[in-house]
Each structure stands twice: as structure tokens, then as C-alpha cells.
Design a protein around this motif. Structure first.
Motif, PDB file in Angstrom:
ATOM      1  N   GLY A  10      18.272  40.848  14.409  1.00  0.00           N
ATOM      2  CA  GLY A  10      18.072  42.296  14.463  1.00  0.00           C
ATOM      3  C   GLY A  10      16.922  42.670  15.372  1.00  0.00           C
ATOM      4  N   VAL A  11      15.825  41.933  15.266  1.00  0.00           N
ATOM      5  CA  VAL A  11      14.677  42.166  16.151  1.00  0.00           C
ATOM      6  C   VAL A  11      15.098  41.950  17.610  1.00  0.00           C
ATOM      7  CG1 VAL A  11      12.406  41.287  16.839  1.00  0.00           C
ATOM      8  CG2 VAL A  11      12.920  41.642  14.408  1.00  0.00           C
ATOM      9  N   ALA A  12      15.825  40.883  17.864  1.00  0.00           N
ATOM     10  CA  ALA A  12      16.241  40.562  19.238  1.00  0.00           C
ATOM     11  C   ALA A  12      17.143  41.645  19.824  1.00  0.00           C
ATOM     12  CB  ALA A  12      16.940  39.206  19.272  1.00  0.00           C
ATOM     13  N   ILE A  13      18.130  42.099  19.055  1.00  0.00           N
ATOM     14  CA  ILE A  13      19.026  43.122  19.603  1.00  0.00           C
ATOM     15  C   ILE A  13      18.301  44.462  19.753  1.00  0.00           C
ATOM     16  CG2 ILE A  13      21.137  41.955  18.822  1.00  0.00           C
ATOM     17  CD1 ILE A  13      21.380  44.115  16.614  1.00  0.00           C
ATOM     18  N   GLY A  14      17.341  44.728  18.877  1.00  0.00           N
ATOM     19  CA  GLY A  14      16.551  45.955  19.010  1.00  0.00           C
ATOM     20  C   GLY A  14      15.712  45.950  20.280  1.00  0.00           C
ATOM     21  N   ILE A  15      15.102  44.805  20.567  1.00  0.00           N
ATOM     22  CA  ILE A  15      14.315  44.686  21.805  1.00  0.00           C
ATOM     23  C   ILE A  15      15.230  44.788  23.021  1.00  0.00           C
ATOM     24  CG2 ILE A  15      12.935  43.104  23.222  1.00  0.00           C
ATOM     25  CD1 ILE A  15      11.706  42.065  20.549  1.00  0.00           C
ATOM     26  N   GLY A  16      16.331  44.063  22.998  1.00  0.00           N
ATOM     27  CA  GLY A  16      17.270  44.096  24.125  1.00  0.00           C
ATOM     28  C   GLY A  16      17.788  45.494  24.395  1.00  0.00           C
ATOM     29  N   GLY A  53       5.307  52.370  19.574  1.00  0.00           N
ATOM     30  CA  GLY A  53       6.181  53.088  18.655  1.00  0.00           C
ATOM     31  C   GLY A  53       7.624  53.108  19.121  1.00  0.00           C
ATOM     32  N   HIS A  54       7.819  53.312  20.417  1.00  0.00           N
ATOM     33  CA  HIS A  54       9.160  53.316  21.013  1.00  0.00           C
ATOM     34  C   HIS A  54       9.866  51.984  20.738  1.00  0.00           C
ATOM     35  CE1 HIS A  54      12.275  53.693  24.062  1.00  0.00           C
ATOM     36  NE2 HIS A  54      11.690  52.827  24.876  1.00  0.00           N
ATOM     37  N   TYR A  55       9.170  50.878  20.977  1.00  0.00           N
ATOM     38  CA  TYR A  55       9.782  49.566  20.737  1.00  0.00           C
ATOM     39  C   TYR A  55       9.919  49.267  19.249  1.00  0.00           C
ATOM     40  CZ  TYR A  55      10.732  48.148  25.405  1.00  0.00           C
ATOM     41  OH  TYR A  55      11.313  48.075  26.647  1.00  0.00           O
ATOM     42  N   ALA A  56       8.954  49.710  18.434  1.00  0.00           N
ATOM     43  CA  ALA A  56       9.044  49.488  16.987  1.00  0.00           C
ATOM     44  C   ALA A  56      10.272  50.193  16.412  1.00  0.00           C
ATOM     45  CB  ALA A  56       7.774  49.967  16.295  1.00  0.00           C
ATOM     46  N   VAL A  57      10.531  51.396  16.872  1.00  0.00           N
ATOM     47  CA  VAL A  57      11.711  52.124  16.398  1.00  0.00           C
ATOM     48  C   VAL A  57      12.983  51.428  16.871  1.00  0.00           C
ATOM     49  CG1 VAL A  57      12.982  54.312  16.605  1.00  0.00           C
ATOM     50  CG2 VAL A  57      10.523  54.328  16.125  1.00  0.00           C
ATOM     51  N   GLY A  58      13.003  50.986  18.124  1.00  0.00           N
ATOM     52  CA  GLY A  58      14.169  50.251  18.624  1.00  0.00           C
ATOM     53  C   GLY A  58      14.430  48.990  17.823  1.00  0.00           C
ATOM     54  N   ILE A  59      13.369  48.274  17.487  1.00  0.00           N
ATOM     55  CA  ILE A  59      13.498  47.062  16.668  1.00  0.00           C
ATOM     56  C   ILE A  59      13.999  47.428  15.273  1.00  0.00           C
ATOM     57  CG2 ILE A  59      12.164  45.255  15.499  1.00  0.00           C
ATOM     58  CD1 ILE A  59      10.452  45.149  18.136  1.00  0.00           C
ATOM     59  N   LEU A  60      13.440  48.482  14.703  1.00  0.00           N
ATOM     60  CA  LEU A  60      13.887  48.938  13.381  1.00  0.00           C
ATOM     61  C   LEU A  60      15.387  49.231  13.392  1.00  0.00           C
ATOM     62  CD1 LEU A  60      13.309  49.872  10.457  1.00  0.00           C
ATOM     63  CD2 LEU A  60      12.827  52.141  11.435  1.00  0.00           C
ATOM     64  N   TYR A  61      15.865  49.926  14.416  1.00  0.00           N
ATOM     65  CA  TYR A  61      17.289  50.231  14.506  1.00  0.00           C
ATOM     66  C   TYR A  61      18.113  48.950  14.648  1.00  0.00           C
ATOM     67  CZ  TYR A  61      16.078  55.181  15.159  1.00  0.00           C
ATOM     68  OH  TYR A  61      15.604  56.465  15.010  1.00  0.00           O
ATOM     69  N   GLY A  62      17.606  47.981  15.405  1.00  0.00           N
ATOM     70  CA  GLY A  62      18.307  46.703  15.527  1.00  0.00           C
ATOM     71  C   GLY A  62      18.397  45.975  14.198  1.00  0.00           C
ATOM     72  N   THR A  97      23.764  56.036  23.689  1.00  0.00           N
ATOM     73  CA  THR A  97      24.957  55.235  23.987  1.00  0.00           C
ATOM     74  C   THR A  97      24.563  54.001  24.792  1.00  0.00           C
ATOM     75  OG1 THR A  97      26.399  57.165  23.860  1.00  0.00           O
ATOM     76  CG2 THR A  97      27.222  55.266  25.113  1.00  0.00           C
ATOM     77  N   VAL A  98      23.648  54.166  25.733  1.00  0.00           N
ATOM     78  CA  VAL A  98      23.120  53.017  26.482  1.00  0.00           C
ATOM     79  C   VAL A  98      22.415  52.061  25.521  1.00  0.00           C
ATOM     80  CG1 VAL A  98      21.437  52.312  28.239  1.00  0.00           C
ATOM     81  CG2 VAL A  98      22.966  54.252  28.671  1.00  0.00           C
ATOM     82  N   PHE A  99      21.669  52.603  24.561  1.00  0.00           N
ATOM     83  CA  PHE A  99      21.026  51.778  23.539  1.00  0.00           C
ATOM     84  C   PHE A  99      22.081  50.973  22.783  1.00  0.00           C
ATOM     85  CE2 PHE A  99      19.234  51.054  19.297  1.00  0.00           C
ATOM     86  CZ  PHE A  99      17.995  50.507  19.610  1.00  0.00           C
ATOM     87  N   ALA A 100      23.186  51.607  22.441  1.00  0.00           N
ATOM     88  CA  ALA A 100      24.280  50.910  21.748  1.00  0.00           C
ATOM     89  C   ALA A 100      24.831  49.777  22.603  1.00  0.00           C
ATOM     90  CB  ALA A 100      25.390  51.893  21.397  1.00  0.00           C
ATOM     91  N   LEU A 101      24.985  50.032  23.904  1.00  0.00           N
ATOM     92  CA  LEU A 101      25.436  48.965  24.808  1.00  0.00           C
ATOM     93  C   LEU A 101      24.444  47.805  24.805  1.00  0.00           C
ATOM     94  CD1 LEU A 101      26.724  51.125  27.786  1.00  0.00           C
ATOM     95  CD2 LEU A 101      28.120  49.645  26.308  1.00  0.00           C
ATOM     96  N   GLY A 102      23.159  48.130  24.706  1.00  0.00           N
ATOM     97  CA  GLY A 102      22.129  47.087  24.630  1.00  0.00           C
ATOM     98  C   GLY A 102      22.209  46.291  23.338  1.00  0.00           C
ATOM     99  N   LEU A 103      22.443  46.961  22.221  1.00  0.00           N
ATOM    100  CA  LEU A 103      22.613  46.247  20.943  1.00  0.00           C
ATOM    101  C   LEU A 103      23.798  45.290  21.030  1.00  0.00           C
ATOM    102  CD1 LEU A 103      22.196  49.244  18.421  1.00  0.00           C
ATOM    103  CD2 LEU A 103      20.580  47.343  18.725  1.00  0.00           C
TER     104      LEU A 103
END
Length: 158
Positions: free
Chosen positions: A7-13, A72-81, A144-150
Motif C-alpha cells: 500500500g505504501v509503495a503504490i501510494g508513493i508511485g 503532507g501531499h505524499y503522506a495523503v497519497g500513501i494513506l490512499y494507497g 484519475t492519473v493517481f489511479a493509473l499510478g496505483l
């Protein structure tokens, strides 16, 4: 533990891909680059219990607000992952599909529209901005781009 790490990895990616998308928008379409300093200032003021501001630029500055905004931006992305990983489980990582990542990413637009943007003082779904519809559209596209990254990062982890 493995599921959390994935989850952390896909959130960062996904966050990295979203940031690369912002560079494309800036270079190709002359769209303004994201400024994470106001978001950092917003995060800083959360410690005092202040969630909503009339105008974040009038709130007391914080010396490291740009750095805090990026963190914060990356922490939220990681949280979502991590949330996606916990929702879909190991089976999804064995054969990732785009739809669960996209659904979660579109749902997370709500956090921006109903928490962050009003918190910054720009209204619900950027309603106080003269280009609110453009901002909303770009929010949906960026997520949507974030989803493609996940999804893409999950494919790389297989």
C-alpha cells in the motif's frame, strides 16, 4: 505487514505519477504548478484545531510550510494507497485491475472538495474561484492519473 508495504509503495508511485502529470500540465499547457506551501500552512494550523480558514494566505505563516506541504501531499497519497491495499487485499495485487483504484481515487476527490479546499478558504469544490469548473475538472483528471499510478505500481510489484 506485506499488504501495508505494498500500500505504501503504490501510494508513493501514484503520487509521483500525479506530480509528473502536473509537470506535463505546466510545460505543455502552461497550467500553474501546484504550490504546496498553502497546504503546508493548512496542515500546520490543524494542530491548533483550525480546519477552515477564510483565506489561508492571511493565516499565520510557518517557516517550513512548503516542506510540510510536500510531506503532507505524499503522506495523503500513501494513506490512499494503504486504504486501497486494505480494501482489495492480496488477491488484487496478484492480478491488479484499474477499476478499484479509479473508484477510490475519484472518491478521494471529495476530501479535496469538502475538506482541503474549504480549509484553504477557496470554498466547497473551489466554489469561490472564478475558474471553479476548470479546477474541478483538473481535480478529477489528476485523481484519475493517481489511479493509473496505483494500478501501474501494483502491476510493477507483481
Amino acid at each position: 505487514m506485506e499488504l501495508l508495504l505494498k500500500g505504501v509503495a503504490i501510494g508513493i508511485g501514484a503520487t509521483v505519477l500525479m506530480d509528473l502529470w502536473a509537470v506535463v500540465l505546466w510545460k505543455v499547457f502552461r497550467q500553474a504548478r501546484p504550490n504546496w506551501a498553502p497546504v503546508g500552512r493548512w496542515f500546520w494550523h490543524l494542530k491548533n484545531g483550525t480546519v477552515f480558514h477564510d483565506d489561508i494566505s492571511r493565516a499565520e505563516p510557518y517557516a517550513s510550510e512548503l516542506a510540510l506541504g510536500w510531506v503532507g501531499h505524499y503522506a495523503v497519497g500513501i494513506l490512499y494507497g494503504v486504504i486501497l491495499a486494505l480494501l482489495v487485499g492480496q488477491a488484487w495485487f496478484a492480478a491488479p485491475t484499474f477499476l478499484p483504484a479509479w473508484i477510490l481515487s475519484i472518491v478521494t476527490v471529495g476530501a479535496g472538495w469538502f475538506l482541503l479546499q474549504p480549509g484553504l478558504g477557496i470554498g466547497v469544490a473551489a466554489s469561490k474561484l472564478p475558474n471553479a469548473n476548470q479546477v474541478r475538472f483538473l481535480n478529477l483528471v489528476s485523481h484519475t492519473v493517481f489511479a493509473l499510478g496505483l494500478y501501474g505500481t501494483a502491476l510493477l510489484l507483481r
